[in-house]
Design a protein around this motif. Structure first.
Motif, PDB file in Angstrom:
ATOM      1  N   LYS A   1       0.669  -1.140   0.059  1.00 19.26           N
ATOM      2  CA  LYS A   1      -0.040  -0.159   0.008  1.00 19.26           C
ATOM      3  C   LYS A   1       0.838   1.192   0.024  1.00 19.26           C
ATOM      4  O   LYS A   1       0.649   2.380  -0.893  1.00 19.26           O
ATOM      5  N   VAL A   2       1.914   1.356   0.748  1.00 17.79           N
ATOM      6  CA  VAL A   2       2.899   2.314   0.888  1.00 17.79           C
ATOM      7  C   VAL A   2       3.518   2.335  -0.701  1.00 17.79           C
ATOM      8  O   VAL A   2       3.526   3.866  -1.182  1.00 17.79           O
ATOM      9  N   LEU A   3       4.008   1.595  -1.354  1.00 18.79           N
ATOM     10  CA  LEU A   3       4.476   1.341  -2.461  1.00 18.79           C
ATOM     11  C   LEU A   3       3.563   1.880  -3.639  1.00 18.79           C
ATOM     12  O   LEU A   3       3.864   2.907  -4.636  1.00 18.79           O
TER      13      LEU A   3
ATOM     14  N   HIS B   1      11.296   2.431   0.657  1.00 13.68           N
ATOM     15  CA  HIS B   1      10.085   2.540  -0.206  1.00 13.68           C
ATOM     16  C   HIS B   1      10.327   3.339  -1.377  1.00 13.68           C
ATOM     17  O   HIS B   1       9.792   3.047  -2.601  1.00 13.68           O
ATOM     18  N   ARG B   2      10.503   4.907  -1.152  1.00 15.12           N
ATOM     19  CA  ARG B   2      10.719   5.752  -2.054  1.00 15.12           C
ATOM     20  C   ARG B   2      11.590   5.550  -3.088  1.00 15.12           C
ATOM     21  O   ARG B   2      11.533   5.574  -4.223  1.00 15.12           O
ATOM     22  N   ALA B   3      12.761   4.569  -2.865  1.00 13.76           N
ATOM     23  CA  ALA B   3      13.819   4.213  -3.857  1.00 13.76           C
ATOM     24  C   ALA B   3      13.189   3.230  -4.710  1.00 13.76           C
ATOM     25  O   ALA B   3      13.374   3.390  -5.799  1.00 13.76           O
ATOM     26  N   VAL B   4      12.564   2.118  -3.995  1.00 12.98           N
ATOM     27  CA  VAL B   4      11.754   1.208  -4.988  1.00 12.98           C
ATOM     28  C   VAL B   4      10.978   1.638  -5.846  1.00 12.98           C
ATOM     29  O   VAL B   4      10.838   1.502  -7.161  1.00 12.98           O
ATOM     30  N   ALA B   5      10.276   2.701  -5.435  1.00 13.20           N
ATOM     31  CA  ALA B   5       9.049   3.269  -6.130  1.00 13.20           C
ATOM     32  C   ALA B   5       9.521   4.074  -7.373  1.00 13.20           C
ATOM     33  O   ALA B   5       9.342   3.757  -8.482  1.00 13.20           O
TER      34      ALA B   5
END
Length: 116
Positions: free
Chosen positions: A41-43, A77-81
């Motif tokens: 959900k965050v991603l 999470h920000r990096a993966v997104a």
């Protein structure tokens, strides 16, 4: 003097130059985020907000003072997104990871540690 903020190519978020600190490899982080509801959900939220509003919170990079390796200290999470979206660059701040403390940096980032 304010905390140092810079930009780097997202392609540097890899298993050699800027590694994840909480996961062995970036693939492991992405796989975990897909498996866990809360992380997914965050991603998903980030993959909507980043194209609309940009990266609102810079990624925090930590530089270990013994080994001089660079890792994401905050913002997995920000990096993966960013990687999944194919965003070309990301904003960051950085800090020294010392034996007994973390020092948020005001000096320019040591870009030479990335082999640039």
């Amino acid at each position: 003097m304010a905390l140092y903020t810079g930009t780097l190519p997202t392609r540097l978020l890899n298993d050699q130059q800027i590694r994840p600190s909480e996961y062995r490899k970036w693939k492991h982080a992405a796989d975990r985020f897909e498996r866990r509801d809360k992380d997914r959900k965050v991603l998903d939220g980030l993959k909507v907000s980043i194209p609309a509003d940009g990266l609102l919170e810079p990624i925090l990079l930590g530089v270990d003072d013994r080994y001089h390796d660079v890792r994401v200290s905050d913002g997995h999470h920000r990096a993966v997104a960013l990687m999944q979206l194919g965003v070309a660059e990301f904003r960051f701040r950085w800090c020294w990871i010392r034996a007994y403390r973390v020092e948020h940096a005001r000096d320019p980032f040591p870009y030479h540690l990335l082999g640039l």
